[in-house]
Design an enzyme around this catalytic site. Structure first.
Site, mmCIF file in Angstrom:
data_model
loop_
_atom_site.group_PDB
_atom_site.id
_atom_site.type_symbol
_atom_site.label_atom_id
_atom_site.label_comp_id
_atom_site.label_asym_id
_atom_site.label_seq_id
_atom_site.Cartn_x
_atom_site.Cartn_y
_atom_site.Cartn_z
ATOM 1 C CG HIS A 173 -26.298 44.599 -6.159
ATOM 2 N ND1 HIS A 173 -26.984 45.493 -6.957
ATOM 3 C CD2 HIS A 173 -26.055 43.528 -6.955
ATOM 4 C CE1 HIS A 173 -27.141 44.982 -8.172
ATOM 5 N NE2 HIS A 173 -26.579 43.787 -8.196
ATOM 6 C CD GLU A 174 -23.742 40.555 -6.001
ATOM 7 O OE1 GLU A 174 -24.487 39.637 -6.408
ATOM 8 O OE2 GLU A 174 -23.286 41.441 -6.762
ATOM 9 C CG HIS B 120 -28.736 39.398 -7.238
ATOM 10 N ND1 HIS B 120 -29.623 39.503 -8.280
ATOM 11 C CD2 HIS B 120 -27.731 40.270 -7.514
ATOM 12 C CE1 HIS B 120 -29.171 40.413 -9.162
ATOM 13 N NE2 HIS B 120 -28.024 40.896 -8.707
ATOM 14 C CD GLU C 269 -28.789 43.504 -11.737
ATOM 15 O OE1 GLU C 269 -28.596 44.659 -11.358
ATOM 16 O OE2 GLU C 269 -28.034 42.560 -11.426
#
Lengths: 501, 501
Positions: free
Chosen positions: A265-266, A269, A295
């Protein structure tokens, strides 16, 4: 002074502000990752000092001069320069319109309110937080009035975090999404399919997890020469320009998925920020455009890609090589277990399907608050009822209900929706991506994640914050924000995972 | 405005400057410990920005106003406030007296000079560095003339790093020290004693070394709630106030001593900074007073304590428990091996005895330079001759001779002596400490290092930078700086280690 000279001057000014921001960011990163605990108070003062310097930059007479100079010339500027001046003006207006003493009162209130929220959560008692919440809302409403908003207050709060998004639009897409998820959730509950994920609860050492996480991040294209992976209580991404984009994760030795999916997830980003072109540095536009678009990238990697069959076709054998704990697990069992649906009370622990419902509940309640349609003392009840209605679970106390998130304590109303917008944007991007390259997921099966990365870089990342999110998603997908692709994606996926009819 | 109000205003001003310094320090720490390599250029600009803000603080009209206000009132101030105003004035004068354009030229020159030094060292060719060195020296001399120094130029360079120290004084103590060490070294060479330290060259894993280093640091009293241990190419200590004092080390898996003694050394620096009283924060005096006094603390811990029999009476059994590699080593063998004397060419790798000679050679050459008694092209020859004469070793090239240190490339003349001053100060403190508590090293044998720590805290650390080093050492030891105690310490120690007559 001609336009070009003045533009050079503006860029010089913004660049200096960015240097200050990078320093502030680094101090903040250190507070969360490495600072020894006795330094807390002194470091808070450092952050306070740097922030007040940042405030001065944003609201200076110089900025006012720039804005006035360019006002009659906006049409003569190229798209980047115009967006740069527009962003300068937006930030100036947002802060300047509030009388300075009001703003100071508000900052002090927020720090008290945050402390009250913490205490309330700890003691499981909404009534401790309620009076502060009331005051924070009052100030927020007053601030909106300074800006001339009297009717559509919540619209302007949304606009703060996701420019161009309106209540009208969100009501439409979130309504549709909510109904679709609730329906799907009921079908899953009635499917009779039970998924076993107990093998993820064996012991997976931190070192093993870290090594595998690093392997996946490298495959994703995360550049460790322009970033690093650390540990923190809550995983996050932070960047100081595009050459230093750091991510964190948090290892739980009795859970395989947590650190891995938060790293992915990170990482999503981070790819966004690492891909920002150098040309946008020093314009104030050299970063992701909004939380919602951000997101979309993190969730694309975490869920659309990271919980896909194609992804694990490649990574599951790699995981098996590393983790003896998975030796008796089949591909199908593994795939289902990373896609298990379990309605729960806590947003940050939600699965891919139910996550959006948590967000929509908060959106609906924020609307009620800013339309003045609710008494604060009724909030816990309303919260619990909505959880019961949409998710079928009910908080047994305020801590696992209305008090779970800190966002309202510092007045971040309008922020929650962006978490769910990312899902919608991401599915719209997927649709377009598959139109452009129908076989793109076949490459993933062979461990090639680069084609996807390049598509996102070319279509999303390279634009930085030049376009408003609403314009950007249209530019990327050819369509306005809508829920249909995400709903279709969810239906297709869970139909298979849960053998739905 | 009365004195107290003005003092409050000054402290507020200095405190803000300290917040900026803490941010700058943190960015600098990160550059050396964690920054990804692609961030180098952007981060250099951040440091440049923060430094220029610091420069503005130091040289502002406000500071000038403070200095003028307090000039007629210095006698009315207490010792701390007086030192605070004095320090403000000293920094203001040091920078302000140089014309701004001259200073800028010099900064640019230094960055070129550093690059030339690097290239010269790499290519092993002093002639590449020589023209830059010449210019840096010219600028330094010119700067000293702005300050009104025409006769005793080198004195004022010394004063910059070690206030109150003069050439006259250093000639005396360094001359005595040099002769004593050269004599002792010759006696060691002729002693016929050979010490075996080959067992330190076995493999000691990083993790094992780290664990033992942490154990020793905790025993020393280093507070991990106000600091942390990281890795960097060159070990260093850096502090942001007294609540965050960080140290680094560098592990070599085929050498037991390197990381350990550098951790103890940096730990000595760190205790000094962690012990600074809160009351000195925001006065500009809340830090170690000088490099010389700082080195007295690091070398006390590293050598006087860390290479003592008492220390290892406690720690050797602990080391044996942890390191199987030491199982056949006796206490005597171990003790001798950590105190082996081996004259070598590189300062940073020198043993306890010969280290000061490296420093004295640099001191003698700097004097020649600033007295105009040398042609630059003769420097390598002079350097090599002195190494031959004092240490009995001769560089075979410039890289291991005159080019080994970077200090001269950025004009840090007058800095080297402080490395050796630390040894002298430390021995004077030891003398006084033993007078106060004759049995203090007996406690060390039982693993109690706290009594020594408390003595240093009470006699050295708590004063921060309130007193000049020359005054401080007199306050602490009752005597002026002198070499006799260090010489006696060395004689006693090596007599035993090398069985000298």
């Amino acid at each position: 002074m001609n336009l070009n000279e003045k533009l050079k001057e503006v860029r010089e000014y913004i660049k200096t502000k960015e240097l200050l921001d990078q320093a502030t960011g680094l101090v903040y990163w250190d507070m969360r990752v490495g600072m020894p605990k006795k330094a807390v108070e002194q470091r808070a003062e450092v952050v306070g000092y740097l922030s007040s310097e940042g405030y001065k930059f944003t609201t200076s007479e110089k900025v006012k001069g720039f804005i006035e100079f360019f006002k009659p010339h906006l049409d003569e500027l190229n798209v980047i320069d115009r967006a740069m001046i527009e962003e300068l003006r937006r930030q100036y207006d947002e802060i300047k319109r509030i009388p300075e003493d009001k703003y100071k009162e508000y900052v002090i209130l927020c720090s008290k309110s945050e402390a009250a929220w913490e205490e309330a959560k700890e003691k499981n008692d909404f009534s401790i937080f309620k009076p502060y919440l009331g005051k924070v809302i009052e100030y927020q409403k007053e601030f909106l009035e300074y800006a001339g908003y009297t009717e559509t207050k919540y619209d302007s709060l949304l606009d703060k975090y996701e420019r161009g998004i309106t209540v009208e639009k969100l009501d439409e897409v979130f309504g549709e999404l909510r109904d679709a998820i609730v329906d799907l959730l009921n079908r899953i509950k009635n499917s009779g399919t039970n998924i076993d994920d107990s093998f993820f609860k064996n012991k997976f050492t931190k070192d093993e997890q870290e090594e595998f996480g690093l392997f996946v991040l490298r495959k994703m294209g995360y550049d460790f020469d322009a970033g690093r992976l650390d540990e923190s209580v809550h995983p996050f991404t932070i960047n100081f320009g595009n050459k230093d984009v750091r991510i964190t994760t948090n290892y739980h030795e009795n859970e395989f998925r947590s650190a891995l999916f938060s790293s992915i997830h990170e990482g999503g980003h981070a790819l966004y920020e690492q891909d920002i072109p150098d040309e946008l540095m020093g314009t104030g536009l050299g970063t992701g455009v909004s939380m919602g678009i951000h997101e979309s990238q993190s969730r694309f990697y975490e869920n659309i890609l990271g919980r896909s069959k194609a992804f694990w076709k490649y990574f599951f054998p790699e995981a098996k090589k590393r983790f003896n704990q998975l030796k008796d697990v089949s591909f199908e069992e593994f795939y289902k277990a990373i896609n298990i649906v379990e309605p729960s009370l806590i947003r940050t622990e939600a699965d891919e399907l139910t996550y959006s419902l948590h967000v929509i509940i908060r959106y609906e309640i924020e609307k009620l608050i800013f339309n003045g349609e609710v008494n604060l003392e009724d909030l816990p009840k309303i919260w619990n009822e909505k959880y019961k209605e949409y998710l079928g679970v009910e908080p047994s106390n305020d801590a696992e209900g209305i008090l779970q998130d800190m966002h309202w304590s510092d007045g971040s109303f309008g922020y929650f929706p962006s978490y769910a917008l990312g899902n919608l944007y991401g599915a719209q991007m997927l649709k377009k991506m598959l139109n452009d390259s129908p076989a793109i997921f076949d490459e993933v099966e062979n461990g090639n994640l680069d084609t996807i990365h390049q598509w996102l870089k070319e279509n999303v990342h390279k634009h930085g914050a030049v376009y408003k999110p609403a314009d950007l998603i249209k530019l990327i997908s050819g369509e306005e924000l809508n829920a249909k692709y995400f709903i279709k994606y969810l239906n297709d996926k869970y139909k298979e995972v849960y053998n739905l009819k």
